[in-house]
Design an enzyme around this catalytic site. Structure first.
Site, PDB file in Angstrom:
ATOM      1  N   SER A   1       0.867  -1.190   0.000  1.00  0.00           N
ATOM      2  CA  SER A   1       0.000   0.000   0.000  1.00  0.00           C
ATOM      3  C   SER A   1       0.899   1.233   0.000  1.00  0.00           C
ATOM      4  O   SER A   1       2.025   1.194   0.521  1.00  0.00           O
ATOM      5  CB  SER A   1      -0.855   0.018   1.263  1.00  0.00           C
ATOM      6  OG  SER A   1      -1.537   1.253   1.376  1.00  0.00           O
TER       7      SER A   1
ATOM      8  N   TYR B   1      -0.994  -0.549  10.545  1.00  0.00           N
ATOM      9  CA  TYR B   1      -1.221  -0.927   9.146  1.00  0.00           C
ATOM     10  C   TYR B   1      -0.048  -0.462   8.268  1.00  0.00           C
ATOM     11  O   TYR B   1       0.460  -1.219   7.441  1.00  0.00           O
ATOM     12  CB  TYR B   1      -2.526  -0.300   8.664  1.00  0.00           C
ATOM     13  CG  TYR B   1      -2.896  -0.632   7.240  1.00  0.00           C
ATOM     14  CD1 TYR B   1      -3.536  -1.822   6.922  1.00  0.00           C
ATOM     15  CD2 TYR B   1      -2.620   0.262   6.205  1.00  0.00           C
ATOM     16  CE1 TYR B   1      -3.886  -2.116   5.607  1.00  0.00           C
ATOM     17  CE2 TYR B   1      -2.974  -0.022   4.897  1.00  0.00           C
ATOM     18  CZ  TYR B   1      -3.601  -1.216   4.597  1.00  0.00           C
ATOM     19  OH  TYR B   1      -3.947  -1.495   3.313  1.00  0.00           O
TER      20      TYR B   1
END
Ligand SMILES: NC(=O)c1ccc[n+]([C@@H]2O[C@H](COP(=O)([O-])OP(=O)(O)OC[C@H]3O[C@@H](n4cnc5c(N)ncnc54)[C@H](OP(=O)(O)O)[C@@H]3O)[C@@H](O)[C@H]2O)c1
Length: 276
Positions: free
Chosen positions: A148, A159
């Site tokens: 990501s 994350y």
């Protein structure tokens, strides 16, 4: 002169984790269109069956279903065994399954953070190793890991840290695989309209023209990522606008990115997909 009909080459097989929704469902559809049989992995067995039936009906491909929770070690081992199978080789591995947490690193239930670590990091590591171990002796194969743009941002919570791990692990693997015929690619998407944000209790983009420019559709991410994977590129950042963001994050001093990020009002920070 008689000419024997050459045996029809077996179709390559791709294994996709998290293939029942969002990007994973997109990867499965696109790989089927590109002539691959599939092994699809997720937790919800009913949804796996209906996804498999739709793929068979629409694309005429073989689809094997593997219900597994990648945060559970025994389930992960079953998937790793399938990835490493010699009798039924997996030619393309897509490590896609993942989720976000709407909380800071030091908040919430520690078990949720361990689950995130297990799915986003441990599963990617175990399955990438299983794939490389089986593919290198065959001299061909592709590993695609879903990272990501959040992995480039120090300050995007657990994350971001997990996605940074995926990026560095894939770059390391790609270097080790050079010259073997096997390649590893990491795709770094920006915001994509999937179930991800609703599942994590986050808001997703509206329909303003700004949000339409920022938010990506599943197919534009999937097609760019698979084109880059089959071209053997190590890093894939779909769309020119998100390439610009990623280049900026790559070249800016980390301390500056971190300072700017932490100086943003919490509402703006929470607009980031990892932190909403
Ligand atoms: N959407 C974005 O903006 C965005 C941006 C950058 C990167 N990503 C990354 O893209 C990947 C796919 O996300 P998405 O947006 O497509 O999410 P999604 O629409 O929520 O789909 C997630 C998929 O993963 C599966 N999954 C979740 N937890 C699992 C577990 N423990 N074991 C096995 N399968 C599991 C889900 O099926 P079950 O629930 O049935 O298990 C589902 O098929 C993730 O790695 C995510 O971090 C997303």
């Amino acid at each position: 002169m008689t000419s024997a009909t050459p045996p029809r080459p077996a179709r390559p097989t791709a294994l996709v984790t998290g293939a029942t929704a969002g990007l994973g469902a997109g990867f499965a559809r696109s790989l089927a269109r590109r002539g691959h049989d599939l092994v699809i992995v997720a937790r919800d067995a009913e949804r796996l069956d209906s996804t498999a039936a739709a793929l068979r009906a629409e694309h005429g491909v073989g689809v094997e279903v593997l219900a597994a929770d990648l945060s559970v070690r025994a389930d992960l081992d079953r998937v790793a065994q399938r990835v490493g199978s010699v009798e039924a080789p997996v030619d393309v591995l897509v490590n896609n399954a993942g989720f976000g947490l709407k909380q800071r690193f030091f908040d919430g239930d520690p078990a949720d953070h361990e689950r995130m670590f297990d799915v986003l990091c441990r599963a990617v590591m175990v399955l990438s190793r299983a794939a490389a171990g089986a593919m290198v002796p065959r001299g061909r194969g592709r590993v695609l890991n879903v990272g990501s743009v959040a992995g480039l941002v120090p300050g995007g919570g657990h994350y971001s840290a997990a996605k940074a791990y995926v990026i560095v692990l894939t770059e390391t693997l790609a270097g080790e695989l050079r010259g073997t015929g096997v390649t590893a690619t990491v795709v770094e998407p920006g915001y994509v309209r999937t179930e991800f944000h609703a599942r994590s209790g986050m808001r997703s983009g509206g329909s303003s023209s700004l949000s339409n420019r920022i938010w990506l559709d599943i197919d534009e991410v999937v097609d760019a990522a698979l084109d880059d994977t089959f071209a053997g590129r190590v890093v894939s950042v779909p769309t020119r606008r998100w390439k610009a963001v990623s280049t900026l994050l790559d070249v800016a001093p980390r301390r500056l990115v971190s300072t700017v990020w932490n100086a943003m009002p919490s509402g703006a920070r929470r607009r980031h997909p990892t932190q909403r």
